[in-house]
Enzyme design. Structure first.
Site, mmCIF file in Angstrom:
data_model
loop_
_atom_site.group_PDB
_atom_site.id
_atom_site.type_symbol
_atom_site.label_atom_id
_atom_site.label_comp_id
_atom_site.label_asym_id
_atom_site.label_seq_id
_atom_site.Cartn_x
_atom_site.Cartn_y
_atom_site.Cartn_z
ATOM 1 N N GLU A 173 0.795 -1.616 -0.019
ATOM 2 C CA GLU A 173 -0.325 0.136 -0.031
ATOM 3 C C GLU A 173 0.202 1.321 -0.125
ATOM 4 O OE1 GLU A 173 -3.080 -0.436 3.061
ATOM 5 O OE2 GLU A 173 -4.098 -2.535 2.442
ATOM 6 N N GLU A 353 -5.795 -9.120 0.851
ATOM 7 C CA GLU A 353 -6.447 -8.576 1.916
ATOM 8 C C GLU A 353 -8.176 -8.452 1.817
ATOM 9 O OE1 GLU A 353 -4.729 -5.111 4.253
ATOM 10 O OE2 GLU A 353 -3.087 -5.433 4.087
HETATM 11 O O1 IFM Z 1 -4.738 -3.469 8.413
HETATM 12 C C1 IFM Z 1 -4.750 -2.424 7.894
HETATM 13 C C2 IFM Z 1 -3.908 -3.599 6.861
HETATM 14 O O2 IFM Z 1 -2.405 -3.309 7.750
HETATM 15 C C3 IFM Z 1 -3.408 -3.184 5.718
HETATM 16 N N1 IFM Z 1 -4.110 -2.440 5.251
HETATM 17 C C4 IFM Z 1 -5.654 -2.237 5.854
HETATM 18 C C5 IFM Z 1 -5.740 -2.862 6.801
HETATM 19 C C6 IFM Z 1 -6.860 -2.901 7.697
HETATM 20 O O3 IFM Z 1 -7.176 -1.426 7.280
#
Ligand code: IFM
Length: 457
Positions: A173, A353
């Protein structure tokens, strides 16, 4: 409520599809001062008054550094064939340059071996936000020197672990690290300057490309890629002003990263918007950023709707909202994946994710987290739809294995499919974990090759 959980046909997913759970180092490891770990920008940021909602930090977190072996048993019990984790740069190279910390590296060595012993593919992320503080003191991601430090770090880790990991992700990210970390300043390192943020974003992308080139030169066989947080950005109405704003926000979140990675150029409309805040780019940088990769990881949680004046409050949509205040919008995942496949030549995609925070209650050893279960099931179904529209999807990973340190929100927001009692560190599989376990038991062959490098044919 079980009847509202979609039945997902196992034929929707091919043999060898990768099913996993994901975590990151700072959010779960704890042991912040053990075995020679150096300080990261999050250790520093958490000490700033008011930076973290509950005043907490990652010093102890889920004590995963100590409990890794039993956590691996937990992961194995789910029936996944992949575990996505990150290496804490300051644990293996405390100052971000120079000396390596043997004890820190040995931890990840044991972790990777432990995954392989259990038939679980290791998916390693090099940078999930915990830049060594010593590098921040020299300018952090805003400094071009950090690019070279990252390449050195990437090579050191890959030379030690790259013979046993399925994939290596350079950055998790970059939007969040640059914009939340350097423009709004709500995440570490807490800078509030758009020009600095965009320079940091460029250096993250540049270091990604340089690291990929360096790892290929070293002969690393793991798949190499990057993970972006992406979302469909929709206009609140058909009015030209609303559509223009939505297009710009899409430029800042999606195209600012996708275009350089896959088309070797930043989007013109965003450059025009940035004006003086546009980053300094040296000759040859864009070709490096666009170095071919093996996969793109997509982190998906929700959509965003913009009118000319700004983001719409998702509560107004009448849709279900998670504890983070994010709208539940599974169809956006199909839409996003189909669009990425249409607009860019991406060799392979993972959903790296997906998951949700809800207010959980642990009662008599059970957590009936029906909302999370439904969320995950509906998003897996959305992935299946994208797959059937020809998107080259290779895998799906739930965020997160464990409840953990949710950055500026502290420990109050629980994303885990496994509940963590922070007083006792006891882990309890929530109903969503039991559902995932049951769903995975119906999936075709999920075996991983003995060297861990790819799913067995
Ligand atoms: O917890 C985070 C993660 O570290 C990165 N992506 C989003 C998740 C939820 O906010």
């Amino acid at each position: 409520m079980l009847e509202s959980i979609p039945q997902i046909h196992s034929t929707a997913f091919p043999e060898g599809f990768i099913w996993g759970v994901a975590t990151s180092a700072y959010q779960i490891e704890g042991a912040a001062a053990e075995d020679g770990r150096g300080a990261s920008i999050w250790d520093t940021f958490c000490r700033l008054p008011g930076a973290i909602a509950d005043g907490s930090n990652g010093d102890v977190a889920c004590e995963h550094y100590r409990r890794w072996a039993t956590d691996l048993e937990l992961i194995a019990s789910l029936g996944v064939n992949a575990y996505r984790f990150s290496v804490a740069w300051p644990r293996v190279q405390p100052l971000g340059e120079g000396a390596w910390n043997a004890k820190g590296m040995a931890f990840y060595d044991r972790l990777v071996d432990g995954l392989l012993e259990r038939g679980i593919g290791a998916h390693l992320t090099l940078n999930h936000w915990d830049l060594p503080q010593a590098l921040q003191d020299k300018g952090g991601w805003a400094s071009r020197d950090t690019v070279h430090r990252f390449v050195e770090y990437a090579c050191g880790v890959a030379q030690r672990l790259g013979d046993r990991v399925v994939s290596i992700t350079t950055h998790n990210e970059p939007f969040v690290q640059s914009i939340l970390g350097h423009e709004s300043g709500i995440f570490a390192p807490g800078v509030r300057d758009r020009g600095v943020a965009m320079q940091a974003a460029h250096h993250l992308l540049l270091s990604h490309g340089m690291a990929v080139q360096a790892l290929r030169t070293l002969g690393i066989r793991s798949d190499l890629g990057i993970v972006l947080n992406l979302a469909p950005i929709q206009a609140a109405s058909g009015a030209a002003e609303d559509r223009a704003r939505a297009h710009l926000e899409d430029g800042r979140l999606v195209r600012w990263y996708m275009d350089p990675l896959f088309k070797a150029a930043y989007p013109e409309d965003v450059l025009a918007f940035l004006g003086q805040d546009a980053p300094r780019i040296e000759h040859g940088d864009m070709a490096i950023v666009a170095t071919p990769i093996d996969f793109l990881g997509v982190n998906y949680y929700s959509r965003a709707v913009f009118s000319a004046s700004g983001p719409q409050d998702p509560h107004d949509s009448g849709a279900e909202i998670t504890d983070m205040g994010w709208e539940v919008y599974p169809e956006g995942l199909t839409e996003l994946l189909v669009r990425l496949h249409r607009d860019y030549a991406i060799p392979a995609l993972y959903v790296t994710e997906n998951g949700a925070a809800f207010k959980d209650q642990l009662v008599n050893g059970r957590v009936h987290d029906t909302a999370r279960m439904r969320y995950i099931a509906n998003h897996i179904a959305a992935v299946g739809k994208a797959l059937h529209q020809g998107v080259p999807l290779r895998g799906f990973m739930v965020w997160s294995l464990l409840d953990n340190f949710e950055w500026a929100s502290g420990y109050a927001k629980r994303f885990g499919i496994v509940h963590v009692d922070y007083q006792t560190q006891r882990r309890t599989l929530k109903d969503s974990a039991l559902w995932y376990q049951n769903f995975l038991s119906s999936q075709p062959d999920k075996s991983v090759a003995p060297d861990g490098l790819r799913a067995a044919a």
